[in-house]
Design a protein around this motif. Sequence first.
Motif, short mmCIF file in Angstrom:
data_model
loop_
_atom_site.label_atom_id
_atom_site.label_comp_id
_atom_site.label_asym_id
_atom_site.label_seq_id
_atom_site.Cartn_x
_atom_site.Cartn_y
_atom_site.Cartn_z
N ASN A 139 -0.80 11.45 3.35
CA ASN A 139 -0.92 11.99 4.69
C ASN A 139 -1.96 13.10 4.76
OD1 ASN A 139 -0.48 12.62 7.33
ND2 ASN A 139 1.51 13.58 7.02
N LEU A 182 -0.95 1.00 11.18
CA LEU A 182 -2.32 1.21 10.68
C LEU A 182 -3.32 0.73 11.73
CD1 LEU A 182 -2.09 -0.07 6.98
CD2 LEU A 182 -2.11 2.31 7.74
N GLN A 231 -4.65 8.91 7.51
CA GLN A 231 -4.04 8.53 6.24
C GLN A 231 -5.10 8.06 5.25
OE1 GLN A 231 -0.49 8.65 5.79
NE2 GLN A 231 -0.64 9.71 7.76
N TYR A 269 0.83 -1.21 0.00
CA TYR A 269 0.00 0.00 0.00
C TYR A 269 0.86 1.26 0.00
CZ TYR A 269 0.96 0.46 5.06
OH TYR A 269 1.56 0.60 6.29
N ILE A 278 -5.23 5.54 2.06
CA ILE A 278 -4.32 4.52 1.51
C ILE A 278 -4.94 3.80 0.32
CG2 ILE A 278 -3.28 4.20 3.79
CD1 ILE A 278 -4.55 1.46 3.91
N SER A 338 0.39 5.48 1.16
CA SER A 338 -0.49 6.33 1.96
C SER A 338 -0.28 7.80 1.61
CB SER A 338 -0.22 6.10 3.45
OG SER A 338 1.08 6.49 3.80
#
Length: 703
Positions: free
Chosen positions: A255, A519, A547, A251, A549, A253
């Motif tokens: 921010n 996570l 986040q 993954y 993702i 992410s």
Amino acid sequence: MGFLRERMGKILAFFIGFALLAFIVSEVVRSGGSFFRDDNSQLAVVNGEKVPLDEFNKKLEQNTNQFKQQSGQAISPQITNYIQETTWNQTLSTLLLKKEIEKLGIIVGGDEASAMVSGNNPDPQIARQFTDPQTGQFDKAKLNQYLSYLNSAQAPADAKQQWADFLIQLIEAKKATKYMALVTNGLYVNALEAKDDYEAKNKLVAFKYAMLDYASIPDAKVTLSDDDFNTYYNEHKGEFKNQQELRSFEYVSFNAAPSKEDTAAIKTDIDKVTEKFKESTNDSLFVQINSETKTPLAFQKKGALEPRLDSAMFNAAKGFIYGPYISGGSYKVAKLADVKSTFDSVKTKHILFNPATEGGVEKAIAKADSVKKLIQGGKSFAEMALMYSTDKGSASKGGEIPPFDVNGLMAGGQGQIAAEYTNASYKAAKGELIVVTSQFGVHLIQVEDQKGSVKVVKVAVVDKPITASSKTQTIAYSKAQAFLGNLTKDNFDAEVKKEGLTKRTADDVTGTASGLPGLDNARDVVRWAYKAEKGDLTDKVFTVGDQFIITRLSAIKPKGTLSLEAVKTQITPAVRNDVKAKQLAAKFAGASTIDQAAQKAGAKVVPVQNIVFANPMIPGLSAEYKVVGSIFGSQPNKLSKPINGAQGVYVFVVDGFTNPAPLANATKQKQQIAQVLLQRSEGQVLDALKDNANVKDNRAKLL
């Protein structure tokens, strides 16, 4: 007509088949395809027996409430996952044992069941519930009194049902005990096993060794072939049995954490709130209106507040303002609302009523009031607790719970009392009966004692979480959405590199995981992973904390023996060490003594003494099971062949063994080994039953 007569059978078969197909298709359309999908009402199927989702959720709720009551902790995603797993193991073990018990015909007869309740040696659970608090002894008269009451017309139906359910649980537990007794009675330790165990712990060896570390050959200089991997895999295949399906995903992410501008805006807001807080005359109402966390104001003793407030508030005057300050991801401002002295601890007993079984909170309160009147009319509190309380732990002690302080902390660190219970108990008079509702249900409380004196403060805290603005979130989400829009199954890595992003991995994720490293609250992502196929991309942007993702499923490890491809990355370091071992072993070739071997390889000879087989630690190195095992199987004064250890390749020579004194008491040694076997037996029996069970587990999709 002749043509039709000859082919009528085939024509009828065609129309019947077509009609059946049409019926199935219509059912699929009508029920959303339930013919081809798992029934969403079934959490699992264990050896053909269904585990309904609603029944599992009831058990889960009970265990969650019990955890809250005993620990006083907040339920985090990690704790939720732990409670779910514990509840699942309880459910699975019960079903598997039930099947074995039925297969073996294990029963509890009528006379035996009666003896468990009213015999001279009743079941321990019965004995605990009817123990005299003063003497600590089982009170048979109290048990008989209660049984007589249950058989009378005055006993309510729910009390009779609770007792009947309790007896069923008691009998099922007795059957399980009998089953385990069948297994454990078959355990036997012979004299040879006792002797081997004694020698493994007491026989000493002195030896010398020379070792070449695997790290002495750089990884970059080692080339691994397919044969290397195949050889290692085939030799260790038994180690690659997967107990449950695991999935891995990659993954990236984006921010959406608060920006500097977001933080500055929140600081401006809290400054304005602080000025108004100073002028407030109703601090409780002010907190409810202005604070994100609307915690009721309660008196607390020193040590209960966060450290910075603790030191400030206990040395300040009423009305003192502290802050704004940052704590726990929020801007906060605190005000000393009140100061007083109160009891150091309060001792109570209670009867707990469950609104879920009473038909709602109002009916539970009404029942508590009725029982309160019975006690005020002369009925024993302890008797009423045994009869009505759903808190069986305290009911067996007459309803008594450990003393607690003004913060609800129980004596001896046994847990925390609910705030509503604590506040009401501190306000009530000694001996008073009160009815209070908390997260655990409705309590009928009697205050037994109030001791000591301590200074307490009531602090009002207003918090404003430092969160991202809608602008910050929109920018991050737009970037994530744009990235997702450019993806195909084949260009994930290329797009990650092109956008300068960091690709992260979540390896070997279980189907019930709720949080992953970095996570938290990632349950939606895990559910997706267990519905996707290898190589699939998510079709939406997941929100996990602050986040956004985007995920791609990178691997599926099915339950059972894993393929070489599935474990290739995992075994690469070990395969590389095996290849290095061949090169290192060659350096010892041609030597006839340990000194020659060390000189040829450029290694040192290291003497070692007093090593036992049961503790295969070589001083200064890690545990070396294979090496020490080989040493205890060798003859003295004979140079060994090279041995591939955990840290490197060894050659050794045994100087000699020191045998212990002859085993004087084989019986005691047997008992010690048998005790260890007994302690492990129940867990190993359940593990064996689980390994052999046919379990269709839908938890990954339904929880």
